[in-house]
Design a protein around this motif. Structure first.
Motif, short mmCIF file in Angstrom:
data_model
loop_
_atom_site.label_atom_id
_atom_site.label_comp_id
_atom_site.label_asym_id
_atom_site.label_seq_id
_atom_site.Cartn_x
_atom_site.Cartn_y
_atom_site.Cartn_z
N GLU A 113 24.49 66.39 -4.96
CA GLU A 113 24.46 65.00 -5.36
C GLU A 113 24.04 64.12 -4.20
O GLU A 113 24.30 64.45 -3.04
CB GLU A 113 25.84 64.56 -5.87
CG GLU A 113 26.02 64.96 -7.32
CD GLU A 113 27.42 64.75 -7.83
OE1 GLU A 113 28.30 64.42 -7.01
OE2 GLU A 113 27.61 64.93 -9.03
N CYS A 114 23.39 63.01 -4.55
CA CYS A 114 22.99 62.08 -3.51
C CYS A 114 24.22 61.40 -2.94
O CYS A 114 25.12 61.01 -3.68
CB CYS A 114 22.03 61.04 -4.08
SG CYS A 114 21.49 59.85 -2.83
N ARG A 115 24.24 61.26 -1.61
CA ARG A 115 25.40 60.61 -0.98
C ARG A 115 25.40 59.12 -1.26
O ARG A 115 26.41 58.46 -1.18
CB ARG A 115 25.36 60.83 0.54
CG ARG A 115 26.13 62.06 0.97
CD ARG A 115 26.04 62.25 2.48
NE ARG A 115 25.27 63.45 2.77
CZ ARG A 115 24.12 63.47 3.42
NH1 ARG A 115 23.59 62.35 3.87
NH2 ARG A 115 23.49 64.60 3.63
N ARG A 116 24.21 58.56 -1.57
CA ARG A 116 24.12 57.11 -1.70
C ARG A 116 23.99 56.64 -3.14
O ARG A 116 23.98 55.45 -3.40
CB ARG A 116 22.93 56.62 -0.86
CG ARG A 116 22.98 57.18 0.57
CD ARG A 116 21.72 56.86 1.33
NE ARG A 116 21.60 55.42 1.52
CZ ARG A 116 20.48 54.74 1.37
NH1 ARG A 116 19.38 55.35 1.00
NH2 ARG A 116 20.45 53.45 1.59
N CYS A 117 23.83 57.59 -4.09
CA CYS A 117 23.66 57.18 -5.49
C CYS A 117 24.57 58.02 -6.38
O CYS A 117 24.96 59.12 -6.00
CB CYS A 117 22.24 57.41 -5.98
SG CYS A 117 20.96 56.69 -4.96
N ASP A 118 24.88 57.51 -7.57
CA ASP A 118 25.57 58.33 -8.56
C ASP A 118 24.51 59.14 -9.29
O ASP A 118 24.19 58.87 -10.46
CB ASP A 118 26.34 57.44 -9.54
CG ASP A 118 27.49 56.72 -8.86
OD1 ASP A 118 28.04 57.29 -7.90
OD2 ASP A 118 27.82 55.60 -9.27
N ARG A 144 15.67 66.02 -3.06
CA ARG A 144 15.29 64.61 -2.98
C ARG A 144 15.97 63.80 -4.05
O ARG A 144 16.16 64.27 -5.17
CB ARG A 144 13.79 64.47 -3.24
CG ARG A 144 12.96 64.83 -2.07
CD ARG A 144 11.60 64.24 -2.26
NE ARG A 144 10.62 65.07 -1.61
CZ ARG A 144 9.35 65.07 -1.92
NH1 ARG A 144 8.91 64.33 -2.92
NH2 ARG A 144 8.52 65.85 -1.26
N CYS A 145 16.29 62.56 -3.70
CA CYS A 145 16.86 61.65 -4.68
C CYS A 145 15.73 60.80 -5.26
O CYS A 145 15.02 60.13 -4.51
CB CYS A 145 17.91 60.76 -4.04
SG CYS A 145 18.54 59.55 -5.22
N HIS A 146 15.58 60.84 -6.56
CA HIS A 146 14.50 60.07 -7.19
C HIS A 146 14.87 58.61 -7.39
O HIS A 146 14.10 57.84 -7.92
CB HIS A 146 14.11 60.70 -8.53
CG HIS A 146 13.36 61.99 -8.35
ND1 HIS A 146 12.86 62.71 -9.40
CD2 HIS A 146 13.02 62.68 -7.24
CE1 HIS A 146 12.23 63.79 -8.93
NE2 HIS A 146 12.33 63.80 -7.63
N HIS A 147 16.07 58.24 -6.97
CA HIS A 147 16.49 56.85 -7.14
C HIS A 147 16.43 56.06 -5.84
O HIS A 147 16.09 54.89 -5.84
CB HIS A 147 17.89 56.79 -7.74
CG HIS A 147 17.95 57.50 -9.05
ND1 HIS A 147 17.50 56.91 -10.21
CD2 HIS A 147 18.34 58.75 -9.38
CE1 HIS A 147 17.63 57.77 -11.20
NE2 HIS A 147 18.14 58.90 -10.73
N CYS A 148 16.80 56.70 -4.72
CA CYS A 148 16.77 55.96 -3.46
C CYS A 148 15.73 56.52 -2.50
O CYS A 148 15.50 55.96 -1.43
CB CYS A 148 18.15 55.98 -2.80
SG CYS A 148 18.60 57.60 -2.14
N GLY A 149 15.10 57.64 -2.86
CA GLY A 149 14.07 58.20 -1.99
C GLY A 149 14.63 59.08 -0.88
O GLY A 149 13.87 59.65 -0.09
ZN ZN Z 1 19.93 58.45 -3.90
#
Ligand code: ZN
Ligand code: ADP
Ligand code: ZN
Length: 746
Positions: A459-464, A477-482
């Motif tokens: 899981e992304c550390r910065r997004c849900d 990769r996180c597709h929400h925060c890059g």
């Molecule tokens: Zn993210």
């Protein structure tokens, strides 16, 4: 800068007050005095440089008034007037004022946003040139005897002789002709630098090349649009995929241009393909002027100026082109009018479609909104008689409608997301020389990585949100925060090394294809595979020519393209949209399925569409497959009406985000309390609640939704409320924004 000698000598304005729209979030204009040495007449639509805060800014003069609420002694004079005449015409200024009121966004930001960046920064209203090097007359005459042993110089002369319009530095470097050679040639008087501006000239063009004979429905549509020339009329051109909507646009544009007027066509970002531009060019006998995000700032300015001067007869652009000034507006077209990308999703959140309808009205010109899957809002407007409904119920030429089938994948063993029955169909179509298109709206290898021993997921550390596995680059990769990181070798929770990709994205399906169909060429089209400039064009060309037999991709591949060889379309994953919390999810899913399905069987050979699902009995899918989009839309409209949702009500969404988890809710609660109770009649407030994805890029997000049956009441409340929100104490701890007519509730 203003050439004062030539500027008309206007009346002295010493007594007047200048109302200036400044790019600032504050919902007000700022008053200034005329410049000390004011020579020329001042008129709304001119740029002025002004002292602002501790620095200075460039704003647009919107009004020359005779009075001010501020003590005139405290007003500062404008530092400079940058234009000799308004750079924005009356209709664009009026549209900006209307948009500022309707979207409750500061007029200064609206106006700044509608200018090309170079003009926003204060540059003069001049086309930007590109320096090219070309042969002089002496250079043309120079022969081998003249350059003797300077072989490189000889080579450069030869090359430049083949390009009479000249070559840029980049092009010369690519041909291995360095600066020193160029200098030598310029020194000998053989080569000169030249400023090249691609200035279009208005041309009515030759008669349409190789135009097909219109069918009856197309002819009716063209006649209706033509009959509306010179006055406002909105049309909803509701035509199934491949029904020849573009053909209707082309005829209407040709007629408009023949009258000496300009046509503006707005398309979704990924719809502006070389294929489309080529078709316009060929049929209209002239190159349309383009306005899109891939242009350099200079190119954008030049295109804007050509449209404003009336030199460009046809302008094709994406969302922000809705703001381009036209000297002689004659026709507006919005293609794929249902597409969410026509709504700006950050900053000033406007709908290009809705703006253009307003603009067409103001400019007394017809507007055509085209789609195979019209937005429910537009269908509703057509039913109410606000838009005239034009329908193209059948495919043009020899093509017939594709057949849609649901493929039940419950209990099936999938090979990287591909069901055995789909694989078998693919084989059949490939053997019969058909092309196959596979649609999956997820890029990367797999939507996430799972520990088989303990159930941990990446899981992304910065997004849900889950991290997407990108195998080729060995990254998560996180597709929400890059955000991105390396793939861990073992589970961070239990240390086990058995980490497995969960689910399938385009990269993974591509691998399966290579294994299942060895020797059969395929292309993958998604944001990752098309990052390099020119790559998308390459891949689309391979798809269109038939060189690639299997086309795999995300929605980049699904929209608007014409691949005549495709006979089978497979939709790998239709279920995501079935159970979403967003009330528009069903509409989006239906539009996506019909648009993707529309890529099948666009030429003589019939098309088939297979939709993989775990919910073959779901009413939405059943309806779509059995009765098509119109039936789906009628049912969805009835549901919306019963639930009091748009288009039967009007929404505004107040969003807030902050690094502090409690701040959004505090601000939104205060905002709710700040509502004038006298204006609440007929309004409902939903929230504040956390956003569906509460944490994104390390910030917590919340929202407050306003619902009103009557638009008038909603706007009366917003006009009173929004300008006061910035003054709330808790507003300082959040970033907040208002979205009128939000199209998603995230
Ligand atoms: Zn993210
Ligand atoms: P749409 O924009 O509705 O998807 P297009 O205008 O791209 O449809 O038309 C689909 C295909 O049918 C194109 O190849 C086009 O050249 C062709 N076509 C359009 N109108 C006709 C017509 N009246 N007769 C024959 N072919 C046509
Ligand atoms: Zn584990």
């Amino acid at each position: 800068m203003l050439d004062r000698q030539h500027a008309a000598q206007g009346p002295r304005m010493a007594e007047s007050v200048l109302r200036v729209a400044v790019p600032s979030p504050l919902h007000r204009l700022f008053d200034y005095l005329p410049p000390r040495n004011a020579g020329g007449a001042l008129a709304p639509g001119m740029r002025v440089q002004i002292p602002f805060g501790r620095g200075r800014s460039i704003g647009i003069l919107v009004e020359v008034a005779q009075s001010t609420d501020i003590d005139p002694a405290r007003l500062k004079p404008v530092q400079a007037v940058l234009d000799a005449a308004p750079i924005l015409p009356e209709d664009i200024l009026a549209m900006a004022r209307w948009a500022s009121d309707y979207y409750h966004h500061s007029l200064g930001e609206v106006l700044a946003g509608c200018l090309p960046v170079m003009l926003r920064r204060g540059q003069p209203l001049q086309p930007q040139g590109e320096t090219v090097w070309r042969l002089t007359a002496a250079g043309c005459a120079a022969g081998p005897a003249d350059f003797g042993r300077a072989v490189q110089q000889g080579r450069a002369l030869q090359l430049l002789a083949a390009y009479p319009d000249g070559l840029t530095r980049v092009e010369l470097t690519a041909a291995q002709i360095g600066a020193h050679i160029l200098r030598a040639l310029v020194g000998r008087g053989w080569v000169e630098a030249h400023l090249r501006t691609a200035a279009p000239r208005f041309s009515t063009g030759p008669d349409g090349a190789a135009a097909p004979r219109l069918n009856a429905a197309q002819a009716d549509a063209v006649a209706a649009i033509q009959a509306a020339q010179g006055r406002y009329q909105a049309f909803l051109l509701d035509g199934v995929t491949g029904s020849g909507k573009t053909e209707v646009y082309l005829r209407a544009i040709a007629a408009c241009v023949a009258q000496g007027k300009q046509a503006l066509v707005v398309v979704p970002e990924i719809g502006l393909t070389p294929q489309l531009v080529g078709r316009f060019e060929e049929r209209l006998g002239q190159t349309p002027v383009l306005l899109h995000s891939g242009l350099s700032e200079g190119e954008r300015l030049n295109a804007w100026l050509a449209a404003r001067a009336g030199d460009a007869a046809v302008i094709i652009g994406t969302r922000s082109a809705a703001w381009v000034p036209l000297a002689r507006p004659g026709l507006f077209i919005v293609d794929e009018e249902h597409d969410p990308s026509l709504k700006q999703q950050e900053g000033f959140r406007y709908s290009a479609r809705d703006l253009l309808v307003w603009r067409a009205h103001r400019d007394a010109a017809p507007i055509v909104l085209g789609s195979a899957t019209p937005a429910l809002e537009s269908l509703h407007n057509a039913r109410q008689g606000r838009y005239r409904h034009l329908s193209l119920p059948e495919r043009a030429g020899a093509a017939c409608a594709p057949r849609l089938r649901l493929l039940d994948i419950r209990n099936q063993t999938l090979d990287e997301g591909l069901a055995p029955a789909l694989l078998a169909e693919m084989r059949g179509h490939l053997e019969r020389d058909g092309q196959v298109l596979l649609f999956i709206n997820r890029r990367g290898f797999a939507p996430t990585l799972l520990c088989h021993a303990c159930g941990w997921v990446a899981e992304c550390r910065r997004c849900d949100a889950h991290l997407t596995l990108h195998q080729r680059r060995q990254q998560l990769r996180c597709h929400h925060c890059g955000g991105q990181q390396r793939i861990p070798l073992q589970c961070p929770q239990c240390g086990c090394a058995d980490l497995r990709p969960l689910g399938a994205g385009t990269e993974r399906v591509e691998q399966a294809l290579a294994r299942q169909f060895p020797g059969i060429s395929s292309v993958r089209i998604d944001r990752d595979s098309t990052r390099r400039k020119g790559r998308l064009e390459d891949l689309l060309a391979q798809a269109a020519s038939g060189a690639a037999r299997i086309l795999l991709g995300t929605q980049m591949l699904a929209k608007g393209h014409h691949f005549p060889g495709v006979t089978l379309v497979g939709i790998l994953e239709a279920d995501q949209g079935l159970f979403s919390a967003d009330f528009r999810a069903g509409e989006r899913l239906a539009q996506q399925v019909i648009q993707v399905a529309g890529r099948a069987g666009r030429a003589e050979r019939p098309g088939e569409v297979l939709i993989q699902t775990h919910h073959p009995q779901h009413p939405l899918l059943q309806q779509l497959v059995q009765a098509g989009y119109p039936a789906f839309a009628a049912a969805a409209l009835a549901e919306r009406e019963a639930a009091g949702l748009p288009p039967f009500s009007n929404l505004a969404l107040l969003r807030a985000e902050a690094t502090d988890a409690r701040a959004p809710d505090q601000f939104l609660s205060d905002a709710r309390d700040a509502v004038d109770a006298g204006l609440c009649a007929g309004l409902e407030f939903w929230g504040p609640v956390p956003s569906p994805m509460e944490r994104r890029a390390g910030r917590f997000r919340g929202q407050l939704l306003l619902v009103a049956r009557e638009r008038r009441r909603l706007h009366r409340l917003l006009a009173d409320w929004v300008p006061r929100l910035g003054a709330l104490k808790t507003a300082r701890k959040v970033r907040w924004s208002l979205d009128v007519d939000p199209i998603d509730l995230f």
